[in-house]
Design a protein around this motif. Structure first.
Motif, PDB file in Angstrom:
ATOM      1  N   VAL A   1       1.228  -1.004  -0.128  1.00  0.00           N
ATOM      2  CA  VAL A   1      -0.203   0.198   0.007  1.00  0.00           C
ATOM      3  C   VAL A   1       0.624   1.193   0.060  1.00  0.00           C
ATOM      4  CG1 VAL A   1      -2.144  -0.748   0.954  1.00  0.00           C
ATOM      5  CG2 VAL A   1       0.393  -0.284   2.750  1.00  0.00           C
ATOM      6  N   GLY A   2       0.286   2.425   0.155  1.00  0.00           N
ATOM      7  CA  GLY A   2       1.331   3.851  -0.323  1.00  0.00           C
ATOM      8  C   GLY A   2       0.989   4.490   0.711  1.00  0.00           C
ATOM      9  N   THR A   3       1.486   6.025   0.292  1.00  0.00           N
ATOM     10  CA  THR A   3       1.180   7.218   1.212  1.00  0.00           C
ATOM     11  C   THR A   3       1.403   8.094  -0.599  1.00  0.00           C
ATOM     12  OG1 THR A   3       1.593   7.265   3.232  1.00  0.00           O
ATOM     13  CG2 THR A   3       0.579   9.479   2.215  1.00  0.00           C
ATOM     14  N   ILE A   4       0.320   8.904  -0.958  1.00  0.00           N
ATOM     15  CA  ILE A   4       0.048   9.844  -2.308  1.00  0.00           C
ATOM     16  C   ILE A   4       0.192  11.038  -2.057  1.00  0.00           C
ATOM     17  CG2 ILE A   4      -0.019  10.268  -4.480  1.00  0.00           C
ATOM     18  CD1 ILE A   4      -1.715   7.853  -4.120  1.00  0.00           C
ATOM     19  N   PHE A   5       1.025  11.982  -2.546  1.00  0.00           N
ATOM     20  CA  PHE A   5       0.920  13.427  -1.330  1.00  0.00           C
ATOM     21  C   PHE A   5       1.179  14.707  -2.746  1.00  0.00           C
ATOM     22  CE2 PHE A   5       5.393  14.362  -1.224  1.00  0.00           C
ATOM     23  CZ  PHE A   5       5.674  13.353  -1.534  1.00  0.00           C
ATOM     24  N   SER A   6       0.364  15.420  -2.797  1.00  0.00           N
ATOM     25  CA  SER A   6       0.631  16.979  -3.505  1.00  0.00           C
ATOM     26  C   SER A   6       0.860  18.058  -2.725  1.00  0.00           C
ATOM     27  CB  SER A   6       0.019  16.472  -4.572  1.00  0.00           C
ATOM     28  OG  SER A   6      -0.612  17.837  -5.264  1.00  0.00           O
ATOM     29  N   VAL A   7       2.091  18.793  -3.321  1.00  0.00           N
ATOM     30  CA  VAL A   7       2.006  19.904  -2.912  1.00  0.00           C
ATOM     31  C   VAL A   7       1.332  21.074  -3.980  1.00  0.00           C
ATOM     32  CG1 VAL A   7       3.383  21.513  -1.295  1.00  0.00           C
ATOM     33  CG2 VAL A   7       3.669  19.375  -1.431  1.00  0.00           C
ATOM     34  N   LEU A   8       0.997  22.095  -3.623  1.00  0.00           N
ATOM     35  CA  LEU A   8       0.891  23.186  -4.486  1.00  0.00           C
ATOM     36  C   LEU A   8       0.974  24.947  -3.192  1.00  0.00           C
ATOM     37  CD1 LEU A   8      -3.157  21.857  -5.020  1.00  0.00           C
ATOM     38  CD2 LEU A   8      -1.621  23.253  -6.837  1.00  0.00           C
ATOM     39  N   ARG A   9       0.939  25.838  -4.406  1.00  0.00           N
ATOM     40  CA  ARG A   9       0.816  27.127  -3.634  1.00  0.00           C
ATOM     41  C   ARG A   9      -0.423  27.790  -2.779  1.00  0.00           C
ATOM     42  NH1 ARG A   9       5.344  28.317  -6.782  1.00  0.00           N
ATOM     43  NH2 ARG A   9       7.414  28.127  -5.599  1.00  0.00           N
ATOM     44  N   CYS A  10      -0.515  28.376  -2.001  1.00  0.00           N
ATOM     45  CA  CYS A  10      -1.605  28.350  -1.811  1.00  0.00           C
ATOM     46  C   CYS A  10      -1.814  29.971  -2.584  1.00  0.00           C
ATOM     47  CB  CYS A  10      -1.723  29.422  -0.084  1.00  0.00           C
ATOM     48  SG  CYS A  10      -3.489  29.851   0.246  1.00  0.00           S
TER      49      CYS A  10
ATOM     50  N   PRO B   1      -4.960  23.550 -11.340  1.00  0.00           N
ATOM     51  CA  PRO B   1      -4.065  22.202 -11.935  1.00  0.00           C
ATOM     52  C   PRO B   1      -2.901  22.001 -11.292  1.00  0.00           C
ATOM     53  CG  PRO B   1      -4.586  24.406 -12.898  1.00  0.00           C
ATOM     54  CD  PRO B   1      -5.417  24.478 -11.798  1.00  0.00           C
ATOM     55  N   GLY B   2      -2.945  20.244 -11.939  1.00  0.00           N
ATOM     56  CA  GLY B   2      -1.573  19.834 -11.480  1.00  0.00           C
ATOM     57  C   GLY B   2      -0.241  20.372 -12.132  1.00  0.00           C
ATOM     58  N   THR B   3      -0.511  21.405 -13.354  1.00  0.00           N
ATOM     59  CA  THR B   3       0.568  21.818 -13.864  1.00  0.00           C
ATOM     60  C   THR B   3       1.629  22.605 -12.177  1.00  0.00           C
ATOM     61  OG1 THR B   3      -0.612  22.940 -14.713  1.00  0.00           O
ATOM     62  CG2 THR B   3       0.148  21.764 -15.700  1.00  0.00           C
ATOM     63  N   ARG B   4       0.854  23.526 -11.606  1.00  0.00           N
ATOM     64  CA  ARG B   4       0.481  24.309 -10.591  1.00  0.00           C
ATOM     65  C   ARG B   4       1.525  23.247  -9.648  1.00  0.00           C
ATOM     66  NH1 ARG B   4      -3.457  28.242 -10.080  1.00  0.00           N
ATOM     67  NH2 ARG B   4      -3.593  28.854 -12.790  1.00  0.00           N
ATOM     68  N   GLN B   5       1.885  22.256  -9.474  1.00  0.00           N
ATOM     69  CA  GLN B   5       2.379  21.357  -8.164  1.00  0.00           C
ATOM     70  C   GLN B   5       3.361  21.854  -8.119  1.00  0.00           C
ATOM     71  OE1 GLN B   5       0.356  17.020  -7.753  1.00  0.00           O
ATOM     72  NE2 GLN B   5       0.429  18.073 -10.480  1.00  0.00           N
ATOM     73  N   VAL B   6       3.609  22.178  -7.187  1.00  0.00           N
ATOM     74  CA  VAL B   6       5.172  22.786  -7.015  1.00  0.00           C
ATOM     75  C   VAL B   6       6.537  21.071  -6.423  1.00  0.00           C
ATOM     76  CG1 VAL B   6       5.727  24.443  -6.707  1.00  0.00           C
ATOM     77  CG2 VAL B   6       5.404  23.012  -4.098  1.00  0.00           C
ATOM     78  N   ALA B   7       5.758  19.877  -5.988  1.00  0.00           N
ATOM     79  CA  ALA B   7       5.989  18.850  -5.274  1.00  0.00           C
ATOM     80  C   ALA B   7       5.453  18.447  -5.727  1.00  0.00           C
ATOM     81  CB  ALA B   7       7.188  18.975  -4.038  1.00  0.00           C
ATOM     82  N   ALA B   8       5.189  16.396  -5.241  1.00  0.00           N
ATOM     83  CA  ALA B   8       4.831  15.640  -5.507  1.00  0.00           C
ATOM     84  C   ALA B   8       5.130  14.205  -5.653  1.00  0.00           C
ATOM     85  CB  ALA B   8       3.948  15.413  -6.904  1.00  0.00           C
ATOM     86  N   GLY B   9       5.172  13.304  -5.197  1.00  0.00           N
ATOM     87  CA  GLY B   9       5.466  12.108  -4.675  1.00  0.00           C
ATOM     88  C   GLY B   9       4.797  10.800  -4.180  1.00  0.00           C
ATOM     89  N   TYR B  10       5.369   9.701  -3.659  1.00  0.00           N
ATOM     90  CA  TYR B  10       4.657   9.020  -2.633  1.00  0.00           C
ATOM     91  C   TYR B  10       5.301   8.109  -2.592  1.00  0.00           C
ATOM     92  CZ  TYR B  10       6.339   5.771  -7.079  1.00  0.00           C
ATOM     93  OH  TYR B  10       6.796   5.208  -8.045  1.00  0.00           O
TER      94      TYR B  10
END
Ligand code: AFP
Length: 350
Positions: free
Chosen positions: A140-149, A164-173
């Motif tokens: 199993v796993g944890t998924i995360f995404s970081v956006l700017r407020c 939109p996902g293009t604004r993510q500054v970091a992501a991973g799992y």
């Protein structure tokens, strides 16, 4: 098909690089991140380590089985879903790096309590993806995404997250498998860190992971075949026809039913992962969640040279209208994703 990923494996003669050192160098030497984003990733990694320990205890931790509650999607929550959500919330709310959090397990965004300072980032996560696999000891796993407020927003509500996902500054799992591996992109390649269980820290084990453009392996839940749209059936029929069919080669199938595990395999040796739209329940345009699953995985996959679409458009370009919105997902080896997408667009045009 190339079996091996073109990523650079860890060199045993080189001193291991910890996640902390990697992040400090990204900040200090490359200017890729600021101190708050560095802290945010470190805190998420620490939370993943705690979740990994809870998952690893299995039946001995008393955390297997259902929590007896449902999440906003109407899915039964496992005890570990609830625990993982709490671990991520507790770890992240006091550090001063976040403006708010949103979780697949919670109806609404979670504000930062007034007693703590607020930061410039929004954290979005699926605390324990694939949790129906937990009781049978499958990854199993944890998924995360970081956006700017968004600028000027001091009390972010759902609207602040609808980017939109293009604004993510970091992501991973983090995938909790035979080993625990944290996969991360900060928008400049994909890096994998393995949890050293004795030392208690994540160590860089693969740099610049690359997904081969071609593949002979696909991942899909075939039991839904009768509900698929015609272009989806056409794509899979051609794969199943093998050597004597239009593709002129045999294809192999894998389906873990934990997206993190399926995506991790694709990052390691290529493949295409599909959870298409189906006609079983036309009110749902797919099963997977845009903000918690599709966007972070699409960011990782694109950064590794792969492609990610809804079957019709690039996932990262989808402008969300709801926090818990669902989308069809096609991701992995570029040439296969492009072919499957083309079949859908051709069918729409004819
Ligand atoms: P759970 O978290 O409810 O187990 O769902 C997992 C998931 O969201 C994703 O990780 C899998 O790829 C997909 O659903 C599996 O779906 P099926 O059960 O329909 O195969």
């Amino acid at each position: 098909m190339s079996d091996a990923s073109a990523s650079v494996p860890a060199d045993a003669s080189v001193k291991p690089i910890s996640l902390s050192r990697f992040l400090i160098e990204e900040q200090r030497d490359k200017g890729q991140i600021n101190a708050d984003l560095r802290l945010l990733i470190e805190v998420v990694a620490r939370a993943c380590k705690r979740i990994s320990i809870a998952v690893g205890k299995g039946a001995l931790g008393g955390v297997l089985g259902s929590a007896g509650t449902e999440n906003v999607q109407g899915e039964t929550q496992k005890k570990l879903d609830v625990l993982s959500n709490e671990i991520l919330l507790e770890a992240n709310e006091w550090g001063g790096h976040l403006a708010a959090l949103a979780s697949e397990e919670m109806d609404d965004p979670h504000p930062i309590p007034n007693r703590y300072p607020k930061g410039e980032y929004l954290l979005v996560f699926d605390p324990l993806d694939g949790s129906s696999n937990i009781d049978v000891n499958i990854s199993v796993g944890t998924i995360f995404s970081v956006l700017r407020c968004p600028e000027g927003v001091t009390d972010p509500d759902e609207r602040a997250f609808l980017q939109p996902g293009t604004r993510q500054v970091a992501a991973g799992y983090a995938v909790y498998g035979s080993s625990t591996v944290l996969v991360l992109t900060l928008g400049d390649g994909v890096y994998a860190f393995t949890l050293d269980r004795e030392q208690g820290g994540f160590v860089l084990t693969q740099s610049r992971l690359t997904i081969p453009a071609d593949t002979g392996e696909f991942a899909i839940n075939m039991s839904n075949l009768r509900h698929w749209e015609p272009p989806m059936r056409r794509y899979i029929d051609e794969l199943l026809a093998g050597k004597t069919g239009p593709r002129g080669r045999d294809f192999n199938m894998r389906w873990v039913a934990s997206m993190v595990a399926d995506v991790h395999r694709i990052l390691t040796r290529g493949g295409i992962f599909i959870y298409p739209r189906d006609l079983k329940d036309t009110s749902k345009p797919g099963k997977l969640r845009l903000m918690y699953e599709a966007n972070p995985m699409a960011f990782v996959v694109e950064q590794a040279g792969g492609a990610a679409t809804t079957g019709r458009e690039r996932i990262l370009d989808v402008v969300p209208t709801q926090l818990h919105q669902r989308v069809p997902v096609f991701l992995g080896s570029r040439n296969e994703v492009e072919r499957a997408t083309r079949y859908h667009l051709d069918a729409d045009a004819s």
